[in-house]
Motif scaffolding. Structure first.
Motif, PDB file in Angstrom:
ATOM      1  N   THR A  82       0.823  -1.204   0.000  1.00  0.00           N
ATOM      2  CA  THR A  82       0.000   0.000   0.000  1.00  0.00           C
ATOM      3  C   THR A  82       0.860   1.258   0.000  1.00  0.00           C
ATOM      4  O   THR A  82       0.638   2.188  -0.788  1.00  0.00           O
ATOM      5  CB  THR A  82      -0.933   0.028   1.226  1.00  0.00           C
ATOM      6  N   THR A  85       2.936   1.806  -3.191  1.00  0.00           N
ATOM      7  CA  THR A  85       2.083   2.275  -4.290  1.00  0.00           C
ATOM      8  C   THR A  85       2.042   3.798  -4.330  1.00  0.00           C
ATOM      9  O   THR A  85       2.106   4.410  -5.410  1.00  0.00           O
ATOM     10  CB  THR A  85       0.653   1.733  -4.140  1.00  0.00           C
ATOM     11  N   TYR A  86       1.954   4.412  -3.153  1.00  0.00           N
ATOM     12  CA  TYR A  86       1.916   5.867  -3.095  1.00  0.00           C
ATOM     13  C   TYR A  86       3.160   6.490  -3.720  1.00  0.00           C
ATOM     14  O   TYR A  86       3.074   7.398  -4.549  1.00  0.00           O
ATOM     15  CB  TYR A  86       1.779   6.340  -1.642  1.00  0.00           C
ATOM     16  N   GLY A 167      -2.404   7.558  -5.907  1.00  0.00           N
ATOM     17  CA  GLY A 167      -1.375   7.307  -4.899  1.00  0.00           C
ATOM     18  C   GLY A 167      -1.748   7.882  -3.553  1.00  0.00           C
ATOM     19  O   GLY A 167      -1.493   7.269  -2.514  1.00  0.00           O
ATOM     20  N   ALA A 170      -3.948   5.625  -1.644  1.00  0.00           N
ATOM     21  CA  ALA A 170      -3.185   4.550  -0.993  1.00  0.00           C
ATOM     22  C   ALA A 170      -2.539   5.050   0.294  1.00  0.00           C
ATOM     23  O   ALA A 170      -2.537   4.356   1.320  1.00  0.00           O
ATOM     24  CB  ALA A 170      -2.121   4.015  -1.954  1.00  0.00           C
ATOM     25  N   TYR A 205       7.850  -6.945  -8.486  1.00  0.00           N
ATOM     26  CA  TYR A 205       7.031  -6.299  -9.512  1.00  0.00           C
ATOM     27  C   TYR A 205       7.893  -5.619 -10.580  1.00  0.00           C
ATOM     28  O   TYR A 205       7.573  -5.672 -11.773  1.00  0.00           O
ATOM     29  CB  TYR A 205       6.102  -5.268  -8.857  1.00  0.00           C
TER      30      TYR A 205
END
Length: 308
Positions: A82, A85-86, A167, A170, A205
């Motif tokens: 989380t 992601t920001y 973002g 998140a 990722y």
């Protein structure tokens, strides 16, 4: 070791967020300088890993990190994913959006955090806090747009701003989740596990992006930015954020983002760029007033036992 959390601990939470906002202010400047020089996912993977090492050293010295805190690792993977992601979306947004627009989007985070805190933690935001949030938003927007109404009215949301807004969602979600998933870990320990998990998620990722980066050819500003963003704007602020999230309601934690434009002005002054016009400084006074409103008549927090 246990501690009782009441009014004094809430004040410590406010002090932590004051330091948090001052360090975060530099992120927009460095982000804008490096966003187009290196892949955001690869850069953030390095940043999370470096920051995790810094926090690990702090934890080893203080004894704050315990192996037992790694229990239920899915919590850390969720929190790390989380929060990472920001940062990825922030740098992705800064590829096309100017810092002034992204800062404007950032002022929406406290309201979103208050909403998520109500949904997840059942925290009810008082009228006084809502007034402070609204007041802070007005003051921050005044600073961001330099007190120019025409500039505010001309604001158009582009792709970069939209990406960064996702973002911010998140980031706002992360604050109440830290408290919801806490099992008594110290702020340093929680920060280490979240940063480590975030580094793992980003590495998996963005593995192909990491392999494609030619590190030897990166300009010095990238490494300077990585050092500051990892140690100051991440490792230290991460500890401050986790520390404050365990002592303050989510809406109050994120209310300190309203001070970021003011800190940015101080950063600019430190780099010799001078002070803005007096009408812009008026907005700073409003944001300071919003935070002062949050500090005044601080509610007495329920006494709970937290194992350190």
């Amino acid at each position: 070791m246990s501690a009782r959390y009441g009014g004094a601990e809430a004040v410590k939470g406010h002090v932590a967020m004051l330091a948090f906002s001052s360090m975060v202010a530099g992120s927009f400047t460095f982000g804008a300088l490096t966003a187009n020089l290196v892949d955001p996912v690869a850069f953030q993977a390095l940043r999370f890993a470096f920051a995790a090492l810094v926090v690990l050293m702090i934890g080893l010295v203080t004894g704050a990190i315990k192996l037992s805190d790694a229990r239920a690792p899915w919590r850390w993977l969720l929190l790390g994913g989380t929060f990472s992601t920001y940062f990825v979306l922030m740098f992705e947004g800064l590829k096309t959006a100017p810092p002034i627009s992204t800062s404007a989007v950032m002022t929406l985070m406290p309201i979103m955090t208050a909403i998520f805190s109500w949904i997840i933690l059942k925290q009810v935001t008082t009228r006084r806090v809502m007034l402070a949030l609204g007041l802070g938003a007005v003051g921050a927007l005044w600073v961001i747009f330099r007190g120019d109404l025409d500039r505010l009215l001309a604001f158009q949301v582009g792709r970069g701003e939209a990406v960064y807004f996702v973002g911010c969602i998140a980031h706002a979600l992360y604050v109440p989740l830290v408290r919801y998933f806490s099992r008594g870990e110290s702020a340093v320990s929680a920060s280490f596990w979240v940063l480590s998990a975030g580094a793992v998620v980003l590495t998996i990722y963005g593995w192909n992006d990491l392999r494609a980066v030619e590190f030897a050819t990166l300009p010095p500003i990238v490494w300077i930015a990585l050092a500051y963003l990892s140690i100051g704007a991440m490792a230290m602020t991460f500890v401050f954020l986790n520390f404050a999230s365990m002592r303050l309601p989510g809406g109050k934690v994120m209310a300190y983002t309203y001070l970021t434009p003011g800190w940015v002005i101080l950063w600019e002054l430190a780099f010799g760029h001078g002070l803005p016009e007096l009408r812009v400084l008026a907005g700073l006074i409003v944001t300071f007033g919003a935070v002062a409103l949050l500090l005044k008549h601080e509610e007495r927090a329920p006494r709970v036992q937290l194992q350190q």
